[in-house]
Design an enzyme around this catalytic site. Structure first.
Site, PDB file in Angstrom:
ATOM      1  N   ASP A 261       0.558   3.606   2.380  1.00 28.17           N
ATOM      2  CA  ASP A 261       0.307   4.189   3.690  1.00 28.17           C
ATOM      3  C   ASP A 261      -0.884   5.149   3.569  1.00 28.17           C
ATOM      4  O   ASP A 261      -1.869   4.789   2.920  1.00 28.17           O
ATOM      5  CB  ASP A 261       1.576   4.860   4.234  1.00 28.17           C
ATOM      6  CG  ASP A 261       1.560   5.002   5.748  1.00 28.17           C
ATOM      7  OD1 ASP A 261       1.107   4.057   6.424  1.00 28.17           O
ATOM      8  OD2 ASP A 261       2.014   6.038   6.256  1.00 28.17           O
TER       9      ASP A 261
ATOM     10  N   ASP B 267       0.843  -1.194   0.000  1.00 27.00           N
ATOM     11  CA  ASP B 267       0.000   0.000   0.000  1.00 27.00           C
ATOM     12  C   ASP B 267       0.877   1.243   0.000  1.00 27.00           C
ATOM     13  O   ASP B 267       2.090   1.159   0.107  1.00 27.00           O
ATOM     14  CB  ASP B 267      -0.903   0.007   1.243  1.00 27.00           C
ATOM     15  CG  ASP B 267      -0.081  -0.076   2.524  1.00 27.00           C
ATOM     16  OD1 ASP B 267       0.357   0.981   3.018  1.00 27.00           O
ATOM     17  OD2 ASP B 267       0.160  -1.202   3.016  1.00 27.00           O
TER      18      ASP B 267
END
Length: 286
Positions: free
Chosen positions: A211, A209
């Site tokens: 974040d 991802d």
């Protein structure tokens, strides 16, 4: 050689181990996250431990870091390949990138970072938290074992947060401003304990991802799971290749890391403490 692997159960299930057996190890630091699974691969002995235990039962703060590293040391491991799921703090490290970091920034607050204490002071050098020899081997393995579409990044700083919550936007932006590269919850104290145990230690991390810093992409458990599953095949291939091609003449400065670091005279260390850390430092008292 005995090669330790710390990660999720998917790695163990993918490794074509022979002569598989399970070692139930008790340690002075409590019980490991699970039994140590031992087996043979390409003439190398492999010892596997799931960091979070079966079914991912132990959160990052409460994982059995001390017991896990001690258990691997006790079964003869001298080098550890760690696998991590991480967030990216850089646009050019998108999800499904593999990263072999060379630095760590510790933002944890509630974890014991050492095997020592209790009347024994050890000042361990930790300027280079990952073993350069093993990290270099993981980079080569990642580039050789994955297809051309897999983005592999060498070096970078892993900022380790406490968790289990993800970052705030302010924290995520701060980490980016520092020039750090990936973010996770499990590098510390594992890397520190591996160094104290004189184990060569390095990480292959899979990005799941961005974040929470990216305006059009905010991390969620669903996204992490989806990309972790997608990364699993690549990471498994890297780990297997790294084991198969581990150099016979491999050397690591970590194997003598305790030399000159014990600040307490042996005669001043309580007997109970000496017994507890005998596996780790007993050679230095002879």
């Amino acid at each position: 050689m005995t090669i330790g692997v710390i990660g999720g159960s998917g790695i163990y299930e993918a490794l074509p181990l022979e002569n598989v057996r399970h070692e139930h190890v008790s340690t002075p630091y409590g019980e490991p996250s699970d039994a140590v699974t031992m087996g043979d691969l390409a003439g190398r002995e492999v010892a596997f431990l799931p960091r979070h235990g079966e079914d991912h039962r132990h959160p990052p703060t409460d994982a059995s870091y001390q017991a896990n590293i001690y258990a691997l040391k006790s079964v003869g491991v001298d080098r550890v390949i760690s696998t991590n799921a991480v967030g990216s703090l850089r646009e050019d490290l998108p999800p499904r990138t593999l990263v072999v970091p060379d630095q760590i920034f510790d933002r944890t607050k509630h974890r014991s970072p050492t095997f020592f204490g209790d009347g024994m002071v050890v000042h361990m050098g930790f300027a280079n938290p990952y073993c350069p020899s093993l990290a270099s081997h993981l980079v080569d393995s990642a580039r050789e074992a994955t297809d051309a579409d897999t983005n592999v990044a060498a070096d970078g700083t892993y900022v380790c947060i406490e968790g289990p919550q993800f970052s705030t936007k302010a924290e995520s932006e701060f980490y980016r401003e520092q020039g750090w590269d990936i973010i996770g919850m499990t590098a510390i104290p594992e890397a520190k304990l591996a160094r104290e145990a004189e184990l060569s230690y390095a990480t292959i991390a899979g990005v799941t991802d961005y974040d929470v810093w990216k305006s059009d992409s905010e991390v969620s458990l669903e996204e992490v799971r989806e990309n972790a599953t997608a990364n699993r095949g690549s990471i498994n291939a890297v780990v297997e290749h790294a084991i198969r091609t581990m150099p016979d003449d491999f050397e690591s400065e970590a194997w003598t890391a305790l030399e000159g670091t014990i600040n307490t005279p042996p005669e001043a260390i309580p007997e109970e403490t000496r017994e507890r850390i005998d596996l780790l430092a007993g050679d230095y008292f002879e």
